[in-house]
Design an enzyme around this catalytic site. Structure first.
Site, PDB file in Angstrom:
ATOM      1  N   LYS A  11     -23.850  -1.746  27.733  1.00 35.46           N
ATOM      2  CA  LYS A  11     -24.732  -1.164  28.749  1.00 35.46           C
ATOM      3  C   LYS A  11     -26.213  -1.420  28.427  1.00 35.46           C
ATOM      4  CE  LYS A  11     -21.372   2.419  30.047  1.00 35.46           C
ATOM      5  NZ  LYS A  11     -21.176   3.877  30.348  1.00 35.46           N
ATOM      6  N   TYR A  51     -19.047   1.797  39.947  1.00 33.42           N
ATOM      7  CA  TYR A  51     -18.758   3.194  39.586  1.00 33.42           C
ATOM      8  C   TYR A  51     -18.480   4.053  40.821  1.00 33.42           C
ATOM      9  CZ  TYR A  51     -19.807   2.690  34.584  1.00 33.42           C
ATOM     10  OH  TYR A  51     -19.765   2.365  33.243  1.00 33.42           O
ATOM     11  N   PHE A  59     -23.950  13.212  38.585  1.00 32.79           N
ATOM     12  CA  PHE A  59     -24.695  12.237  37.779  1.00 32.79           C
ATOM     13  C   PHE A  59     -24.663  10.823  38.366  1.00 32.79           C
ATOM     14  CE2 PHE A  59     -20.403  12.665  35.943  1.00 32.79           C
ATOM     15  CZ  PHE A  59     -19.952  11.352  36.011  1.00 32.79           C
ATOM     16  N   ASN A 114     -24.531   5.620  26.964  1.00 36.54           N
ATOM     17  CA  ASN A 114     -23.522   5.642  25.902  1.00 36.54           C
ATOM     18  C   ASN A 114     -23.014   4.260  25.491  1.00 36.54           C
ATOM     19  OD1 ASN A 114     -21.987   5.188  28.135  1.00 36.54           O
ATOM     20  ND2 ASN A 114     -20.813   7.080  28.031  1.00 36.54           N
ATOM     21  N   HIS A 117     -18.938   0.427  28.122  1.00 40.31           N
ATOM     22  CA  HIS A 117     -17.899   0.836  29.068  1.00 40.31           C
ATOM     23  C   HIS A 117     -16.567   0.278  28.600  1.00 40.31           C
ATOM     24  CE1 HIS A 117     -15.527   1.211  32.759  1.00 40.31           C
ATOM     25  NE2 HIS A 117     -15.210  -0.062  32.608  1.00 40.31           N
ATOM     26  N   GLU A 128     -11.625  -4.532  37.564  1.00 39.72           N
ATOM     27  CA  GLU A 128     -12.955  -4.710  36.961  1.00 39.72           C
ATOM     28  C   GLU A 128     -13.142  -6.135  36.433  1.00 39.72           C
ATOM     29  OE1 GLU A 128     -13.222   0.013  35.645  1.00 39.72           O
ATOM     30  OE2 GLU A 128     -13.215  -1.546  34.100  1.00 39.72           O
TER      31      GLU A 128
HETATM   32  P1  ATP Z   1     -17.115   4.413  31.139  1.00 40.13           P
HETATM   33  O1  ATP Z   1     -16.369   4.452  32.450  1.00 40.13           O
HETATM   34  O2  ATP Z   1     -18.542   3.936  31.293  1.00 40.13           O
HETATM   35  O3  ATP Z   1     -16.365   3.662  30.089  1.00 40.13           O
HETATM   36  P2  ATP Z   1     -16.049   6.941  30.422  1.00 40.13           P
HETATM   37  O4  ATP Z   1     -14.791   6.433  31.014  1.00 40.13           O
HETATM   38  O5  ATP Z   1     -16.025   7.379  28.993  1.00 40.13           O
HETATM   39  O6  ATP Z   1     -17.222   5.890  30.576  1.00 40.13           O
HETATM   40  P3  ATP Z   1     -16.513   8.366  32.866  1.00 40.13           P
HETATM   41  O7  ATP Z   1     -16.051   9.749  33.098  1.00 40.13           O
HETATM   42  O8  ATP Z   1     -15.768   7.231  33.513  1.00 40.13           O
HETATM   43  O9  ATP Z   1     -16.607   8.141  31.291  1.00 40.13           O
HETATM   44  O10 ATP Z   1     -18.043   8.308  33.288  1.00 40.13           O
HETATM   45  C1  ATP Z   1     -18.663   7.062  33.572  1.00 40.13           C
HETATM   46  C2  ATP Z   1     -20.058   7.067  32.997  1.00 40.13           C
HETATM   47  O11 ATP Z   1     -20.843   8.013  33.709  1.00 40.13           O
HETATM   48  C3  ATP Z   1     -20.164   7.514  31.537  1.00 40.13           C
HETATM   49  O12 ATP Z   1     -19.918   6.500  30.618  1.00 40.13           O
HETATM   50  C4  ATP Z   1     -21.615   7.943  31.474  1.00 40.13           C
HETATM   51  O13 ATP Z   1     -22.481   6.798  31.363  1.00 40.13           O
HETATM   52  C5  ATP Z   1     -21.806   8.585  32.826  1.00 40.13           C
HETATM   53  N1  ATP Z   1     -21.548  10.022  32.758  1.00 40.13           N
HETATM   54  C6  ATP Z   1     -20.356  10.636  32.665  1.00 40.13           C
HETATM   55  N2  ATP Z   1     -20.494  11.974  32.618  1.00 40.13           N
HETATM   56  C7  ATP Z   1     -21.831  12.200  32.661  1.00 40.13           C
HETATM   57  C8  ATP Z   1     -22.651  13.368  32.641  1.00 40.13           C
HETATM   58  N3  ATP Z   1     -22.106  14.589  32.565  1.00 40.13           N
HETATM   59  N4  ATP Z   1     -23.981  13.192  32.705  1.00 40.13           N
HETATM   60  C9  ATP Z   1     -24.552  11.987  32.793  1.00 40.13           C
HETATM   61  N5  ATP Z   1     -23.833  10.838  32.824  1.00 40.13           N
HETATM   62  C10 ATP Z   1     -22.506  10.948  32.752  1.00 40.13           C
HETATM   63 MG    MG Z   2     -14.667   5.584  32.933  1.00 38.60          MG
END
Ligand code: ATP
Ligand code: MG
Length: 139
Positions: A11, A51, A59, A114, A117, A128
């Site tokens: 990211k 997304y 968010f 974070n 992904h 994807e």
């Molecule tokens: P990713 O899909 O990016 O691998 P993930 O599967 O661990 O992450 P998801 O629940 O799919 O988590 O959320 C997608 C992304 O949205 C997260 O990686 C983060 O960047 C963002 N995100 C998730 N929860 C929050 C939150 N509470 N506040 C801010 N950003 C968030």
């Molecule tokens: Mg995810």
């Protein structure tokens, strides 16, 4: 049977902080083979599409702004049980909860920013992968 491919993005935060090399090294050390890879910047429209499942979440706007804020590295990775094993390697969404030795523990700065992904299912890994890569770009 579990599939053998997953999709990752390094990211914008991790790219800005010069962690592309460190993250690719952890991916290789984790036993994943790189099938496809590119360096690109998502438009807000493309980030929003990627997304889209989170469209109703509070968010979402912040996530789209962040994911289009700078270049990313997108890659298809191959390994037995790729989706689950890669989720283990990256660690919890919130780096405060990520296990020692995970990519997010080492490189993520917050739940929003974070570092990486990882696909959450074989079906999403396929969708994807198709979002970023043509068949001619996979090896
Ligand atoms: P990713 O899909 O990016 O691998 P993930 O599967 O661990 O992450 P998801 O629940 O799919 O988590 O959320 C997608 C992304 O949205 C997260 O990686 C983060 O960047 C963002 N995100 C998730 N929860 C929050 C939150 N509470 N506040 C801010 N950003 C968030
Ligand atoms: Mg995810």
């Amino acid at each position: 049977m579990a599939g053998n491919r997953t999709l990752t993005m390094i990211k914008p935060d991790a790219v800005r902080n010069n962690h592309i090399g460190g993250i690719l090294s952890m991916i290789n050390d984790g036993g994943f083979r790189i099938v496809a890879m590119k360096y690109l910047r998502l438009t807000p429209e493309k980030a929003g599409k990627f997304y889209e499942v989170h469209k109703e979440r509070p968010f979402y706007g912040e996530l789209v702004d962040f994911m289009s804020s700078g270049p990313i590295v997108a890659a298809i990775l191959e390994k037995d049980n790729a989706v689950e094993d890669f989720r283990t390697l990256i660690g919890a969404t919130n780096p405060a909860n990520a296990a020692e030795g995970t990519i997010r523990k080492r490189y993520a700065t917050s739940i929003g920013e974070n570092a990486v992904h990882g696909s959450d299912s074989d079906d999403n890994a396929r969708l994807e992968g198709d979002f970023f890569f043509s068949e001619l770009e996979r090896f």
